[in-house]
Design an enzyme around this catalytic site. Structure first.
Site, mmCIF file in Angstrom:
data_model
loop_
_atom_site.group_PDB
_atom_site.id
_atom_site.type_symbol
_atom_site.label_atom_id
_atom_site.label_comp_id
_atom_site.label_asym_id
_atom_site.label_seq_id
_atom_site.Cartn_x
_atom_site.Cartn_y
_atom_site.Cartn_z
ATOM 1 C CB THR A 33 71.957 45.838 -49.406
ATOM 2 O OG1 THR A 33 72.143 44.626 -49.179
ATOM 3 C CG2 THR A 33 73.969 45.889 -48.692
ATOM 4 C CG ASN A 34 68.418 44.002 -45.836
ATOM 5 O OD1 ASN A 34 68.669 42.814 -45.445
ATOM 6 N ND2 ASN A 34 67.570 44.445 -47.536
ATOM 7 C CG LEU A 35 72.386 44.724 -40.873
ATOM 8 C CD1 LEU A 35 72.317 45.959 -39.629
ATOM 9 C CD2 LEU A 35 73.893 45.176 -41.650
ATOM 10 C CB SER A 36 68.434 40.251 -44.390
ATOM 11 O OG SER A 36 68.233 38.150 -45.092
ATOM 12 C CB ALA A 100 65.599 41.332 -46.024
#
Ligand code: CTP
Ligand code: CA
Length: 228
Positions: A33-36, A100
């Protein structure tokens, strides 16, 4: 209180917003996943509702409260997000893509948890590209015929203006919004660069909700000029 005094700029409009990261499974207990934080997208959904629109918010995994009056659809992967977005885009008149979306996902998610076999050999992941939700909807018949106004977002680590202009053309959208650095993930304020064919406009740094209200006002002018 503020919303009480706001003109209902989007009355009669149906707004679709994607927000947050996506989660791409590696196995049943792991993923990418990512930090959005989802904050900008949630602020836009809130501002669109304040402006009188019917709002659907397709959200990846984030721990944010649903803005009052907004219809929220929770999704995990990019493929889930695409399916939900395509569904709600059938009726939407405005689509704002703030999510994102993970650009790639593991080619094959393992059905069982991947275990260490004790030999020290590490697993190799191979990836496939995820569908581009914004480009898909921007190419749809409703967007091409002017019934669906599509707005993209871009967070760039360098050359924001050039990258945002190129991205606007590549995605085929009338409006591409650049996050003016430094990285805004998780923060409560932001500054935006609005990139259109006609030129570029900056919205100075302030809270994400105030920026969202200004962006919604801008979009309402664009969609009215288009004859809706
Ligand atoms: N987007 C999308 N689906 C994807 C990738 C991006 O809908 N699979 C949308 C984002 O929500 C955003 C816009 O496209 O509105 C730009 O996303 P960005 O990640 O900046 O662009 P990419 O085309 O993925 O290019 P790159 O990450 O390589 O800069
Ligand atoms: Ca990307």
């Amino acid at each position: 209180v503020i919303s009480f005094f706001q003109p209902k700029l989007l009355l009669g409009q149906q707004v679709l917003v994607t927000a947050g990261p996506t989660y791409e499974a590696i196995d049943p207990v792991r993923g990418i996943t990512n930090l959005s934080s989802g904050k900008m997208g949630f602020a836009i959904a809130r501002a669109a509702h304040e402006a009188g629109a019917a709002v659907t918010l397709v959200a990846g995994p984030v721990h944010l409260p649903t803005p009052r009056g907004v219809h929220r659809v929770n999704v995990t992967s990019a493929q889930n997000m695409l399916a939900a977005a395509v569904d709600y885009a059938q009726k939407a008149t405005i689509f704002v893509a703030t999510a994102a979306v993970a650009d790639w996902r593991p080619a094959l998610a393992a059905e069982q948890k991947i275990k260490k076999d004790g030999s020290g050999v590490v697993p190799t992941l191979s990836f496939v590209e995820n569908p581009d939700i914004l480009a898909t909807l921007a190419q749809s018949l409703r967007a091409q015929s002017g019934d669906l106004f599509c707005v993209g977002f871009a967070a760039e680590s360098q050359d924001l203006l050039a990258n945002a202009q190129a991205k606007r053309l590549r995605k085929g959208v009338p409006l591409l919004v650049g996050n003016i650095g430094p990285a805004t993930f998780g923060q409560d304020d932001n500054a935006l660069l609005l990139v259109q064919a006609s030129g570029v406009q900056e919205l100075a740094r302030e809270s994400k909700i105030n920026l969202a209200r200004k962006l919604i006002a801008h979009i309402s002018i664009k969609t009215r000029a288009r004859g809706q």
